[in-house]
Design an enzyme around this catalytic site. Structure first.
Site, PDB file in Angstrom:
ATOM      1  CG  LEU A 666      34.005  19.771  37.735  1.00  0.00           C
ATOM      2  CD1 LEU A 666      33.361  21.135  37.528  1.00  0.00           C
ATOM      3  CD2 LEU A 666      34.007  19.416  39.211  1.00  0.00           C
ATOM      4  CG  ASN A 695      35.786  23.843  38.551  1.00  0.00           C
ATOM      5  OD1 ASN A 695      34.994  24.773  38.555  1.00  0.00           O
ATOM      6  ND2 ASN A 695      35.999  23.088  39.615  1.00  0.00           N
ATOM      7  NE  ARG A 726      30.944  16.619  40.451  1.00  0.00           N
ATOM      8  CZ  ARG A 726      31.622  15.811  39.636  1.00  0.00           C
ATOM      9  NH1 ARG A 726      30.997  15.185  38.667  1.00  0.00           N
ATOM     10  NH2 ARG A 726      32.913  15.639  39.804  1.00  0.00           N
ATOM     11  CG  ASP A 743      37.967  14.986  33.820  1.00  0.00           C
ATOM     12  OD1 ASP A 743      38.049  14.131  34.730  1.00  0.00           O
ATOM     13  OD2 ASP A 743      38.720  15.979  33.763  1.00  0.00           O
ATOM     14  CG  ASP A 744      38.771  10.287  35.934  1.00  0.00           C
ATOM     15  OD1 ASP A 744      37.575  10.540  36.187  1.00  0.00           O
ATOM     16  OD2 ASP A 744      39.615  10.057  36.813  1.00  0.00           O
ATOM     17  CG  ASP A 831      31.467  12.638  46.223  1.00  0.00           C
ATOM     18  OD1 ASP A 831      31.758  13.328  47.227  1.00  0.00           O
ATOM     19  OD2 ASP A 831      32.227  11.770  45.768  1.00  0.00           O
ATOM     20  NE  ARG A 874      35.045  10.613  49.710  1.00  0.00           N
ATOM     21  CZ  ARG A 874      34.428  11.264  48.736  1.00  0.00           C
ATOM     22  NH1 ARG A 874      34.947  12.371  48.240  1.00  0.00           N
ATOM     23  NH2 ARG A 874      33.289  10.821  48.249  1.00  0.00           N
TER      24      ARG A 874
END
Length: 917
Positions: A666, A695, A726, A743-744, A831, A874
């Site tokens: 993603l 995205n 995702r 992506d990192d 996640d 979160r």
């Protein structure tokens, strides 16, 4: 100059004279150059001989006298050294020449061996080719390839078979026309328009609207009645109106026979009666339905045809979906009341309340058996309540007017909201079957069952003669306690003997059954279709995959292989596959699943997987859009072709000899970081393709050059910026294994391969690198998200984790929509939601694979996780997800999978937490 008989020179001399002079001069020059040196040499030689050996000037001196001269001593030593080296080199040269000769002989022998081996290889190839040909011939003889059969439809006006002799004699084999439902038909269903038959106008508007909405969302409904396998007629619920009394049985039979596709006997028709009240009209009781099956909530014994008719659940939520936030949590296990019951049955009150207490069961069984056990039930339950051993609530008279009910059936008390408030504080909810044994199913009992499952009260059904909804496919013993009425005196002991773990398991199973089969009109309609389709053994339609709208992009230069990324060190992960990308094999058992598979399919609630799908097949989901999934099939988790240890090693672990995985990455407007991450994937073994989920609403730059990693890179366009993208089940993903990666993220090839190997041996788990855990905040009485290093973990973040594509379908199509809405609201927590889902389904924790501390990309832009608000969000997500699920599904674990060759840096106070296994 004059040319005449002689040649005259410039001075007038003849040419001959000049030639004579030149000859004389040449002779004299030759004499001087040749003979003079010879004379001189002879003279000098005679001088040395005349002077004696001691007075030699030019000849060699004997005894090395010349070397005694100081200016030539060094030259002499050099001469001797060079002489020795020349001798040694000559010796080595001779040895090498001999070695070369021997090697030439060996080369010639090897050439002859190679020629012989080539001949043997050619013979072996011929033998293998002949063997393969013979094998194919044998396979063609024993298992010929079959094409799908051509569907032959009966005539439009086929007369059908003679009507059954009695209403009780109809079964699938005698009253259902299988010719209209081939295995490859796809189970087309035609639904009659409610306005096409006379009683359609009398139907409850809410039932009609909910039914029509469910029909539109079904993948099986067709508008072509000529190809239909099943014909559905909505016959209820009919509104009661004094001005329009219900039709008589004879009139209703005539109206049914007038249906355009009834075909004399109504074969392959299903009459559906959806109840919204505890007392519903059973107007099909005395109606001859021919070969048409009936699906309703109320049945008498003489009316119900076992294995043909269907007991369905009531339609409580007609148009609105239930609010999961209002559903009470599943913990604590024990609630205020041990069990509760509120109901009234006028026929039994007088005998139980006004007469003397009944005799004991032992005394009564010595005489005539009781005509109705309900009197005994009332006395026993009131005795338990008066004993104060446990707090129970039993009321056999309603404070207000009870709901109307069938004779010998216990009527509901009060309004639905009041009943739910009592059930929310009840560990068990009693459901007393009707006293009349001829009433095998009633809408009142189904309503009590529905309400108990909705709020998490474990139903206790008193009476073993009752038929619960879909009893032929659902194993109700996993969620409901069935107690015969004669055992009423042992009920209190039985309920107290159940452990907390069993109670929580039954409550969780009941919640699963309620959400899946009863909660909405769509689930009820889908379950009815699934029940018929499963009974006639037709595979389900495929679960929908998300079509990948690719963004065109051009590849740049060939990506180089970073030595630091591709170096596997000393870790032996098996042979590297050099074959081109290939998809996971399709499963071929769709048309041959057995009754045992069907039973396990319908009855699996959150718990360990017994079966696992290849791609979009769902053995856990029951409703039609989700039930039994689609086109690939089941495969056991623990089975397969593991083989010997060598074969197991060659298969990179797991039981599938050949397998690859797909990277799903993603990204959002970080082109440079993305290109670097993609380039690091070059040369990664077992990689099938890379799916980049773009995205951002802004397309990639036109001049952006994508790295050529030797494998397909599919850039997928999304409709909106959502982290839920995702986990969409993209059709571009053709493998079972998905590596979800940010992506990192910065992972070495050996780390990825090791994680893939671990996942192949635990396919039903999330296997990844960054571990996190949840903790209970005693001060605030809430759950917290914790990312500190700890011996325990309960989550593995999907920024670098493997999971099965099966969970992508569950996340996108089955998981409550409220969770996905929360992810979109906070742009966070996707996640955590995936970890909640997998732990809820499997009841297993994730598996952490230790990395070499290279997870994050050095020098990448600031991440969102560095913001303090990220952690506050979160925290909120975890508590919200707990409310939706009704309990905390995450499980702690101290287990992690690590290669002993990975030298992980551990804090000094944490080293005792880890053990080598």
């Amino acid at each position: 100059m004059q040319r005449s008989g002689g040649i005259i020179g410039n001075n007038g001399q003849p040419w001959v004279l000049r030639r004579v002079r030149l000859t004389w001069l040449s002779f004299m020059l030759f004499f001087i150059l040749v003979f003079f040196p010879l004379i001189a040499h002879y003279y000098l030689t005679t001088i040395d001989e005349a002077g004696g050996p001691d007075k030699r000037i030019f000849g060699p001196r004997p005894g090395g006298e010349l070397c005694e001269a100081k200016h030539v001593q060094d030259l002499c030593r050099i001469r001797e050294s060079v002489s020795e080296e020349l001798l040694q080199l000559e010796s080595k040269r001779q040895e090498l020449n001999g070695e070369i000769a021997r090697l030439n002989l060996r080369i010639e022998a090897c050439k002859r061996s190679i020629d012989s081996a080539k001949q043997d290889l050619l013979q072996l190839k011929n033998v293998i080719s002949q063997t393969e040909h013979s094998y194919k011939e044998l396979m063609a003889q024993n298992q010929p390839k079959l094409s799908l059969p051509v569907r032959l439809l009966p005539d439009k006006d086929d007369p059908g078979y003679p009507p059954p002799k009695s209403a009780q004699s109809c079964r699938l084999h005698s009253c259902f026309d299988y010719a209209r439902c081939p295995l490859t038909s796809g189970f087309p269903v035609y639904v009659y328009d409610t306005g096409s038959y006379p009683w359609g106008e009398k139907l409850d508007p809410l039932v009609k609207q909910a039914f029509a909405s469910s029909v539109k969302s079904s993948v099986y409904v067709t508008n072509n009645p000529n190809i239909a396998c099943l014909y559905i007629v909505l016959v209820g619920e009919i509104q009661e109106s004094p001005s329009s009394p219900p039709a008589s049985p004879s009139d209703l039979e005539k109206q049914l026979k007038a249906l355009p596709y009834w075909r004399l006997d109504g074969h392959n028709h299903l009459l559906v009666h959806l109840s919204r009240k505890s007392l519903t009209q059973n107007f099909l009781y005395n109606v001859s339905t021919g070969r048409a099956a009936v699906a309703q909530s109320t049945f008498f014994e003489r009316q119900y045809r076992e294995g043909f008719d269907m007991v369905v659940s009531p339609l409580v939520h007609a148009l609105s979906e239930p609010n999961f936030l209002e559903v009470p949590p599943q913990v604590p296990v024990k609630r205020k009341y041990l069990f509760t019951f509120q109901g009234e049955k006028v026929e039994s009150l007088r005998s139980s309340l006004l007469e003397a207490p009944p005799q004991s069961f032992e005394e009564e069984m010595e005489g005539d058996p009781p005509a109705d056990y309900d009197d005994r039930i009332i006395g026993t339950l009131k005795a338990v309540q008066d004993s104060h051993l446990d707090q129970v609530l039993v009321e056999f008279t309603c404070k207000n007017q009870p709901k109307t009910s069938l004779p010998t059936e216990w009527a509901l008390c009060g309004e639905r909201e009041d009943r739910l408030e009592v059930l929310k504080v009840s560990t068990f909810a009693l459901v007393i079957s009707p006293g009349d044994g001829q009433l095998v199913a009633s809408a009142g009992c189904s309503m009590r069952l529905f309400e108990a499952l909705e709020v998490g009260a474990i139903p206790v059904v008193l009476g073993d003669h009752s038929k619960l909804p879909y009893h032929h496919l659902i194993r109700w013993s996993e969620a409901v306690i069935m107690v015969p009425k004669p055992r009423i005196t042992e009920l209190h002991f039985l309920l107290r003997s159940i452990s907390d773990n069993d109670l929580l398991a039954m409550r969780r199973q009941g919640r699963f059954l309620w959400e899946t089969y009863f909660s909405t009109s769509e689930s009820i309609f889908s379950t009815i279709l699934a029940s018929v389709r499963t009974s006639i053994q037709i595979p389900a339609a495929p679960i929908r995959e998300e079509p990948a709208q690719e963004i065109p992009h051009k590849a740049g230069k060939l990506a180089g292989t970073d030595a630091n990324m591709a170096d596997n060190g000393d870790l032996d992960l098996g042979p590297v596959e050099v074959e081109p990308p290939y998809a996971s094999p399709r499963f071929l058992r769709n048309f041959t699943y057995t009754a045992a598979d069907v039973y396990r399919t319908w009855n699996r609630a959150p718990g360990p997987f017994h079966l696992f799908p290849h791609t979009p097949l769902d053995p856990v989901l029951p409703s039609e859009a989700k039930f039994l999934g689609s086109g690939t099939g089941f495969r056991p988790i623990g089975g397969g072709s593991g083989g010997s240890g060598k074969e197991f090693q060659a298969a990179l672990g797991g039981n599938v000899p050949r397998e690859q995985f797909t990277v799903v990455m993603l990204t959002y407007e970080r082109e440079e970081v993305l290109m670097n991450s993609l380039e690091r994937l070059n040369g990664l073994p077992y990689l099938n393709k890379v799916v980049v989920v773009w995205n951002s609403p802004k397309p990639p730059s036109d001049d952006l050059l994508w790295p050529d990693i030797g494998l397909p890179i599919v850039v997928v366009r999304t409709e909106k910026n959502s982290l839920n993208n995702r986990f969409l089940p993209w059709d571009a993903v053709e493998t079972e294994a998905i590596l979800s990666i940010d992506d990192d993220a910065h992972l070495r090839h050996d780390e990825i391969m090791f994680g893939f190997r671990v996942w192949r041996e635990a396919r039903d788990r999330i296997v990844g690198f960054p571990g996190r855990f949840h903790a209970w905040d005693v001060n605030h009485q809430s759950w917290l998200y914790n990312s500190n290093y700890s011996c325990e973990l309960s989550m593995v973040l999907t920024g670098a984790a493997f999971f099965h594509k099966y969970y992508a379908y569950l996340y996108s199509y089955v998981m409550p929509q409220a969770i996905r809405d929360m992810v979109d609201e906070y742009i966070n927590c996707e996640d955590i939601a995936m970890n909640f889902l997998v732990s809820h389904i499997t009841r297993k924790p994730p598996i952490k694979v230790t990395s070499r501390w290279t997870f994050r990309c050095p020098g990448c832009p600031q991440a969102l996780s560095h913001d303090d608000s990220h952690f506050h969000e979160r925290h909120k997500c975890i508590n919200f997800f707990v409310k939706v699920y009704g309990y905390m599904p995450l499980l702690y674990t101290q287990f992690r999978v690590d290669s002993v060759l990975f030298k992980t840096r551990l804090p000094h106070d944490k080293t005792k937490c880890f053990k080598f296994i």
